[in-house]
Design an enzyme around this catalytic site. Structure first.
Site, PDB file in Angstrom:
ATOM      1  N   HIS A  18       0.849  -1.190   0.000  1.00  0.00           N
ATOM      2  CA  HIS A  18       0.000   0.000   0.000  1.00  0.00           C
ATOM      3  C   HIS A  18       0.884   1.239   0.000  1.00  0.00           C
ATOM      4  O   HIS A  18       2.110   1.152  -0.091  1.00  0.00           O
ATOM      5  CB  HIS A  18      -1.009  -0.022   1.150  1.00  0.00           C
ATOM      6  CG  HIS A  18      -0.399  -0.048   2.525  1.00  0.00           C
ATOM      7  ND1 HIS A  18       0.319   0.995   3.033  1.00  0.00           N
ATOM      8  CD2 HIS A  18      -0.395  -1.003   3.483  1.00  0.00           C
ATOM      9  CE1 HIS A  18       0.728   0.706   4.245  1.00  0.00           C
ATOM     10  NE2 HIS A  18       0.320  -0.520   4.550  1.00  0.00           N
ATOM     11  N   HIS A  21       4.165   1.396   2.170  1.00  0.00           N
ATOM     12  CA  HIS A  21       5.324   0.664   1.642  1.00  0.00           C
ATOM     13  C   HIS A  21       5.888   1.399   0.429  1.00  0.00           C
ATOM     14  O   HIS A  21       7.098   1.516   0.254  1.00  0.00           O
ATOM     15  CB  HIS A  21       4.924  -0.749   1.199  1.00  0.00           C
ATOM     16  CG  HIS A  21       4.171  -1.523   2.243  1.00  0.00           C
ATOM     17  ND1 HIS A  21       2.941  -2.058   2.018  1.00  0.00           N
ATOM     18  CD2 HIS A  21       4.487  -1.816   3.519  1.00  0.00           C
ATOM     19  CE1 HIS A  21       2.522  -2.665   3.108  1.00  0.00           C
ATOM     20  NE2 HIS A  21       3.446  -2.520   4.037  1.00  0.00           N
ATOM     21  N   CYS A 126       2.510  -9.120  20.216  1.00  0.00           N
ATOM     22  CA  CYS A 126       1.703  -8.588  19.116  1.00  0.00           C
ATOM     23  C   CYS A 126       2.164  -9.264  17.830  1.00  0.00           C
ATOM     24  O   CYS A 126       3.326  -9.120  17.427  1.00  0.00           O
ATOM     25  CB  CYS A 126       1.855  -7.068  18.981  1.00  0.00           C
ATOM     26  SG  CYS A 126       1.073  -6.490  17.442  1.00  0.00           S
ATOM     27  N   CYS A 129       3.328  -6.838  15.027  1.00  0.00           N
ATOM     28  CA  CYS A 129       4.710  -6.342  15.128  1.00  0.00           C
ATOM     29  C   CYS A 129       5.705  -7.487  15.220  1.00  0.00           C
ATOM     30  O   CYS A 129       6.913  -7.263  15.125  1.00  0.00           O
ATOM     31  CB  CYS A 129       4.913  -5.520  16.397  1.00  0.00           C
ATOM     32  SG  CYS A 129       3.940  -4.059  16.520  1.00  0.00           S
ATOM     33  N   CYS A 143      -1.775  -2.932  21.382  1.00  0.00           N
ATOM     34  CA  CYS A 143      -0.500  -2.605  20.732  1.00  0.00           C
ATOM     35  C   CYS A 143      -0.538  -1.149  20.272  1.00  0.00           C
ATOM     36  O   CYS A 143      -1.502  -0.740  19.621  1.00  0.00           O
ATOM     37  CB  CYS A 143      -0.298  -3.532  19.534  1.00  0.00           C
ATOM     38  SG  CYS A 143       0.918  -2.888  18.383  1.00  0.00           S
ATOM     39  N   HIS A 146      -0.633  -1.263  16.167  1.00  0.00           N
ATOM     40  CA  HIS A 146      -1.737  -1.915  15.456  1.00  0.00           C
ATOM     41  C   HIS A 146      -3.090  -1.760  16.139  1.00  0.00           C
ATOM     42  O   HIS A 146      -4.114  -2.140  15.574  1.00  0.00           O
ATOM     43  CB  HIS A 146      -1.424  -3.408  15.273  1.00  0.00           C
ATOM     44  CG  HIS A 146      -0.254  -3.635  14.363  1.00  0.00           C
ATOM     45  ND1 HIS A 146       1.024  -3.771  14.824  1.00  0.00           N
ATOM     46  CD2 HIS A 146      -0.187  -3.679  13.013  1.00  0.00           C
ATOM     47  CE1 HIS A 146       1.835  -3.922  13.803  1.00  0.00           C
ATOM     48  NE2 HIS A 146       1.133  -3.865  12.691  1.00  0.00           N
ATOM     49  N   LYS A 321      -2.732   5.953  11.278  1.00  0.00           N
ATOM     50  CA  LYS A 321      -1.717   5.395  10.371  1.00  0.00           C
ATOM     51  C   LYS A 321      -2.403   4.553   9.310  1.00  0.00           C
ATOM     52  O   LYS A 321      -3.289   3.765   9.626  1.00  0.00           O
ATOM     53  CB  LYS A 321      -0.759   4.519  11.186  1.00  0.00           C
ATOM     54  CG  LYS A 321       0.295   3.863  10.342  1.00  0.00           C
ATOM     55  CD  LYS A 321       1.166   2.927  11.169  1.00  0.00           C
ATOM     56  CE  LYS A 321       2.265   2.350  10.290  1.00  0.00           C
ATOM     57  NZ  LYS A 321       2.281   0.910  10.208  1.00  0.00           N
ATOM     58  N   LYS A 324      -2.451  -2.041   6.760  1.00  0.00           N
ATOM     59  CA  LYS A 324      -3.268  -3.209   6.431  1.00  0.00           C
ATOM     60  C   LYS A 324      -4.141  -3.586   7.602  1.00  0.00           C
ATOM     61  O   LYS A 324      -5.320  -3.816   7.476  1.00  0.00           O
ATOM     62  CB  LYS A 324      -2.354  -4.422   6.172  1.00  0.00           C
ATOM     63  CG  LYS A 324      -1.729  -4.480   4.836  1.00  0.00           C
ATOM     64  CD  LYS A 324      -1.039  -5.809   4.653  1.00  0.00           C
ATOM     65  CE  LYS A 324       0.175  -6.029   5.543  1.00  0.00           C
ATOM     66  NZ  LYS A 324       1.448  -5.784   4.912  1.00  0.00           N
TER      67      LYS A 324
END
Ligand code: MSP
Length: 682
Positions: A18, A21, A126, A129, A143, A146, A321, A324
């Site tokens: 996405h 990246h 997590c 991560c 987390c 996430h 953020k 995904k």
């Protein structure tokens, strides 16, 4: 010649790439291209991180071998990089045979220094991560990256004596205060390490998808003075495995790499007496792994540490953020297919102040596109070429000019551009180009060559004016080359210069490179103006480019080319605007597993596949459906709903259903089964 090794993180293969990246990869590409232009010898590496629990979990849910998922998604990353003109020299996958010897070699060296021990371990893990979190670092039990609830895991692990290397790390940061970019993040790393490091578990027994914690005969032969114990049933911790990719791509651990003076490790990895630099470009989310874990592993193995860890901020959507796992991705290809690869590369570089977070806003993309590319660059080029071609019968001017304001501005732009890149401020390099283009535009406006030719005819003064404009544009093309490689080549071609961007050097930044009487090709606009969309009734009927409907938009129709703000009456309307509607991310999804929630009549817990991602959604449909009715069914979900807990289960989204009159019984919204999971509903 300076040797520069530039790396991106290697990306997880549990989903497709996405914008996040893409950003890291594009920005690294821009630096690689800048350095090649400067004359450096560059090795640019990217790749994929293919082991670990999240890939194994996805494979279990999909009922396929993990390598199939890895192959599929690694191919998606490679295809996207090709499409976006990423000039990587290598692409490494951690499942490739060349990677494992490097991991073994690094671990063997760590064992030689007695850096490992075996012990029992439990804690909050997590999976997103792939790391344990101390309770104090969780945010409301979740987390911090996430926003998911970690798992409690308990296992026997091999541990790395990370605590032993705390002082060596602090010493490194003191001697090399620029080890981390930007400075604020160096300070965060410092305070993390100062607060005390604990041993780190570097093996896993609860998964099998990873490198076995074992040593080959070749590694044993190289380390015969120490006993390298295999740990059957353990796989190497995915971060130790993944970080080592930076060495395996250089041939570390393979055969006689140390003796091979021409080998990539010798050439590109920094060390005593070497001027080579290794720069790791990463998002701030994985800074700690790169600035603390990685140098600690290397120090423990007596391998020199990299030169710098360059970290950037996050792309945000609605202040969160883009990721995904949060399900709020922006598909770069949608924009690139409509406006061009270079338009998207430009937005990424110009919009984000490097190091800080930036919000992705659809209208922001279009506004910048129009201002910087359609007007600033495209228009200036089109006007200059057209006027020169008209004046000199399709050829460039016959006379050069060495003393003028465009030249002075070019020299200033070159300095600002270079300084910006050398200080890790690619957005300021873009600013320098923009300012320079506006000088050329202003020069054309003030000299009015279109009038001059009518009044005075083709004179030497006219020739010089055109020369300055076109030579300025040639220089702008060279400055643009790292950011917009295709556009730079296209500009040069229109100026009658057939040069590939890869052949450009810093020498091309000197004034005077435009050949006289070259063949000019005015051509169609490089970046046709885009219209900002309004509400449906105001949408232009002509076939114009519109913003990707997935992104949040302000409804600002264009009038005479300039945006018109929404009126307060429109804003006060009881109906929601398309803008509001577009905030809702509706997706086709597939139910892959379902079970009734215990002690609830209504609730059904479902595992739902949205594209490559699996998430849990709890919905009140158990009165009308049994789990068997649901598995394999395609449904429509709201994908960007904030997570909520229902009967203690975290639900990430909502499955849409009609509520039948009278009974209120749910009837799931259907979709043709051939529509792939993850497809957007709009
Ligand atoms: N596999 C690890 C990295 C191992 S490196 C030895 C990993 N992979 S990842 O697929 O999750 O990619 C993380 C990286 O993607 C971030 O560090 C950043 O470079 C990029 N981004 C992902 N989401 C992002 C944003 N929303 N914004 C900007 N970049 C982010 O972590």
């Amino acid at each position: 010649m300076a040797n520069r090794y530039l790396t991106t993180p290697i990306y997880y293969v549990n989903g497709r790439p996405h914008i996040g990246h893409l950003y890291t990869t594009v920005v690294t590409d821009v630096f690689a291209r800048f350095m090649r232009l400067r004359g450096d010898r560059v090795l640019f590496l990217t790749g994929t991180d293919e082991h670990g629990q999240k890939i194994e979990k996805l494979a279990n849910v999909e009922g396929r071998p993990p390598i199939e998922i890895a192959d599929r998604n690694a191919a998606a990353f490679q295809a996207l990089w090709k499409k976006f003109r990423i000039s990587n020299d290598d692409f490494i996958r951690t499942t490739e045979p060349r990677h494992r010897p490097a991991v073994e070699e690094l671990m063997a060296r760590m064992i030689e220094n007695d850096a490992f021990f075996l012990s029992h371990h439990e804690g909050w893990y997590c999976v997103g991560c792939e790391t344990f979190y101390p309770e104090k670092d969780l945010k409301d039990g979740r987390c911090p990256t996430h926003e998911t609830t970690p798992e409690w895991q308990s296992q026997e692990n091999v541990f790395f004596r990370r605590d032993r290397y705390q002082d060596r790390l602090l010493d490194l940061y003191t001697k090399r205060p620029d080890f981390v970019f930007p400075q604020e993040r160096m300070n965060e790393v410092l305070s993390f390490v100062r607060s005390g490091l604990k041993p780190l578990s570097v093996s896993r027994t609860n998964i099998s998808w990873g490198l076995p914690f074992e040593f080959s005969d070749e590694t044993r032969a190289r380390h015969s003075t120490v006993s390298l114990k295999n740990h059957p049933g353990h796989v190497v911790y995915v971060w130790l495995d993944a970080l080592t990719n930076y060495l395996s791509a250089l041939g570390f651990g393979s055969g006689s790499f140390e003796k091979d003076a021409g080998g990539l490790f010798r050439v590109f990895w920094p060390g005593e007496g070497s001027t080579s630099e290794a720069l790791h470009f990463v998002g701030k989310d994985i800074l700690r792994f790169h600035a603390v874990y990685w140098p600690a592993f290397l120090i423990a193995a007596d391998v020199p540490v990299p030169t710098r860890v360059v970290s950037h901020g996050w792309w945000l959507l609605h202040d969160r953020k883009i990721s995904k796992s949060l399900g709020n991705v922006v598909e770069p290809e949608d924009f690139a297919d409509r406006y061009g690869i270079d338009a998207f590369r430009w937005h990424l570089i110009a919009e984000m102040a490097f190091g800080q977070d930036a919000s992705f806003v659809g209208t922001g993309f279009l506004t910048r596109y129009n201002a910087d590319l359609a007007n600033g660059l495209g228009n200036t080029l089109a006007r200059a070429l057209r006027m020169a071609a008209d004046a000199f019968s399709g050829l460039g001017p016959a006379e050069a000019c060495d003393e003028n304001e465009v030249k002075a501005a070019a020299q200033e732009a070159v300095v600002n551009w270079r300084t910006a890149f050398e200080n890790f401020r690619p957005n300021e390099a873009a600013d320098a180009i923009r300012s320079f283009l506006s000088v050329i535009d202003g020069y054309i406006a003030s000299r009015q060559p279109w009038k001059k030719v009518k009044v005075e005819g083709v004179t030497s003064a006219l020739s010089r004016i055109h020369y300055n404009c076109l030579e300025g544009l040639r220089l702008a093309a060279v400055l643009l080359a790292p950011i917009l490689p295709d556009t730079a080549e296209a500009i040069l071609a229109r100026l009658g210069i057939s040069k590939r961007v890869s052949d450009l050097t810093f020498g091309d930044l000197s004034w005077g490179g435009l050949p006289l009487r070259s063949k000019l090709t005015p051509g169609p606009p490089l970046f046709p103006r885009a219209l900002l969309p309004g509400p449906p009734s105001q949408m232009p009927e002509r076939e114009e480019k519109t913003v990707n409907p997935e992104t949040p938009l302000n409804s600002i129709p264009e009038k005479n080319g300039s945006p018109v703000p929404v009126t307060s009456a429109e804003a006060a309307s009881a109906r929601i605007s398309i803008d509001d509607f577009q905030k809702i991310d509706l997706r086709v999804a597939e139910i892959v597993a379902a079970e009734k929630v215990e002690k609830s009549k209504k609730l059904m817990k479902m595992s739902i596949r949205v594209g490559e991602e699996i998430r849990t959604i709890v919905g009140g449909i158990a009165t009308a459906y049994s789990p068997e009715d649901l598995v394999g069914r395609k449904v429509v979900i709201v994908a960007n709903l904030a997570p909520a807990k229902l009967m203690g289960i975290e639900s990430n989204g909502m499955v849409l259903a009609a509520s039948l009159p009278e009974t209120g019984s749910p009837s799931l919204l259907g979709v043709d089964p051939s529509v792939p999971s993850g497809t957007r509903v709009k």
